[in-house]
Write an enzyme that holds these catalytic residues in place. Structure first.
Site, short mmCIF file in Angstrom:
data_model
loop_
_atom_site.label_atom_id
_atom_site.label_comp_id
_atom_site.label_asym_id
_atom_site.label_seq_id
_atom_site.Cartn_x
_atom_site.Cartn_y
_atom_site.Cartn_z
N SER A 158 -46.43 -58.02 97.23
CA SER A 158 -45.53 -58.15 97.57
C SER A 158 -45.38 -59.94 98.09
O SER A 158 -45.26 -60.83 97.04
CB SER A 158 -44.78 -57.59 98.92
OG SER A 158 -43.62 -57.82 99.06
N ASP A 170 -39.03 -52.23 91.09
CA ASP A 170 -39.16 -51.64 92.53
C ASP A 170 -38.51 -52.16 93.15
O ASP A 170 -37.74 -52.63 93.89
CB ASP A 170 -39.25 -53.89 92.56
CG ASP A 170 -40.27 -54.17 93.53
OD1 ASP A 170 -41.91 -54.05 93.16
OD2 ASP A 170 -40.17 -54.21 94.48
N HIS A 180 -43.70 -50.48 94.93
CA HIS A 180 -44.01 -51.93 95.77
C HIS A 180 -44.91 -51.58 95.91
O HIS A 180 -45.30 -51.58 97.03
CB HIS A 180 -43.06 -51.58 97.01
CG HIS A 180 -42.81 -53.34 97.40
ND1 HIS A 180 -42.11 -54.52 96.44
CD2 HIS A 180 -42.73 -53.65 98.03
CE1 HIS A 180 -42.21 -55.31 96.80
NE2 HIS A 180 -42.86 -55.16 97.77
#
Length: 396
Positions: free
Chosen positions: A177, A273, A341
């Site tokens: 991330s 995502d 994610h």
């Protein structure tokens, strides 16, 4: 743009005993925290001024001189109000951090992580809200906020170099991330700090945030990154190969940075995502009537028109990936069609019997093959819902 403060606090629960903050006891298998208190005098601190933290599991045997440095994710803060919220949890203060276990790419079991299990494995905790790019000298008295992410990164890397990383034979800078974005932004600098003889590469998991339009046709995320860059003084710590050509805030987008990299890179991302759908495609500012509320939480709850929008989102995302002719050397890409994610930090998505596969290959296998020069690949999955191996999740 990230998890709620309540979620953060539940994940890093602390207890108050006689007015003192006490961290929960470490469980079996947890990797202890290293509080880098020596960095505080140089201003390398979390948002609240507390010392930076990393977790360290030393290498052994054939991996004793190999280093895997993984950066934690957790969104960004773009103004004093958002950053102040983070001071009350582990996204902005090491006072709220606790020991944690390593899994996935950081796992120490040979069967579950054959290519990296016995390396020196480090997880850098994320408490600055700028993907480790901030460096503002002034500290506002009213908020006591320290925008020092770049100093934190530099201090921890210097510490690791002194611990033996300066003699590394192999090294991988990775992250998830906001940490996956950081792995791209700091990739070439990391390469330059290590021995010229070392094999050094970078791996970004769910960090390929692209300059996409939201459901109203506006560039909400572009405005967001501009605010982050201005608040944290990020410009001087973003890759000069990008900032020499365009506005610094645009250099938060990997599509503008990756073609300028000199260091081999592996891009892992879900085409759908979960974070980008919530915050790039349908942020709250663009979805005032909350018509996307259910769809953003569960792709199976999306209407047919929303699924059409998601397929167009995927098309735009794929178009933003680096082209073969503009890629850094040995670039590999793994784009699955999951609603997810971050997929490298959990064993069930990294390398397990039922892990997601693209072209009959699991994520952990693809990354290991790429790092050790067994394969350079460009795997791009067919559109949703074609992949039954997907595990839909939203972790960072």
């Amino acid at each position: 743009m990230a998890a709620s403060s309540g979620e953060w606090l539940s994940r890093a629960a602390m207890v108050l005993v006689l007015g003192l903050v006490v961290a929960p006891s470490a469980k079996a298998g947890d990797v202890d925290m290293v509080f880098l208190k020596s960095a505080v005098s140089n201003g390398a601190v979390c948002l609240d001024g507390s010392p930076p933290v990393y977790h360290f599991s030393p290498g052994s045997g054939s991996g004793a001189n190999n280093w895997l440095v993984h950066m934690e994710g957790g969104g960004w803060c773009r103004n004093a109000q958002e950053c102040s919220v983070r001071k009350g949890n582990f996204r902005g203060s090491s006072k709220f951090m606790r020991p944690l276990s390593f899994s996935g790419i950081l796992g120490g079991n040979q069967r579950n992580n054959p290519d990296f299990y016995n390396w020196n494995r480090i997880k850098i905790r994320y408490c600055d809200g700028s993907s480790f790019t901030g460096d503002v000298e002034t500290v506002e008295t009213s908020t006591n906020l320290h925008y020092r992410g770049a100093r934190v990164w530099n201090a921890i890397i210097e510490e690791l170099l002194a611990k033996g990383m300066n003699k590394a034979q192999n090294a991988l800078l990775s992250g998830c991330s906001a940490g996956g974005l950081a792995a791209i932004l700091h990739c070439d600098i990391f390469r330059d700090l290590l021995p010229a003889t070392a094999k050094v590469k970078c791996f970004s998991d769910a960090g390929y945030f692209f300059d996409g339009k939201d459901i109203t046709g506006n560039n909400f995320v572009r405005t967001f990154y501009k605010d982050v860059a201005n608040l944290h003084g990020s410009a001087k710590n973003l890759p000069s190969s990008c900032t020499s050509k365009m506005s610094p805030d645009l250099c938060f987008f990997p599509q503008n940075v990756v073609p300028t990299l000199r260091t081999p890179l592996f891009i892992l991302n879900a085409a759908y995502d979960a974070w980008q759908i919530k915050n790039v495609l349908a942020p709250s500012a663009a979805d005032k009537k909350k018509t996307w509320a259910k769809c953003k939480l569960d792709i199976t709850a999306c209407s047919s028109s929303q699924l059409t929008t998601l397929q167009n989102f995927r098309t735009d995302f794929l178009a933003a990936l680096p082209k073969p002719e503009q890629s850094p050397a040995n670039l590999s890409i793994f784009i699955d069609s999951c609603y997810a994610h971050c997929q490298s930090g959990s064993q069930d998505t990294w390398l397990a019997q039922d892990s997601p596969v693209v072209e009959k290959t699991q994520i952990g296998k693809a990354v290991g093959n790429w790092f050790h020069d067994r394969e350079v690949s460009r795997r791009i999955d067919c559109p949703y819902p074609c992949n039954p191996t997907c595990k839909n999740r939203d972790d960072d």
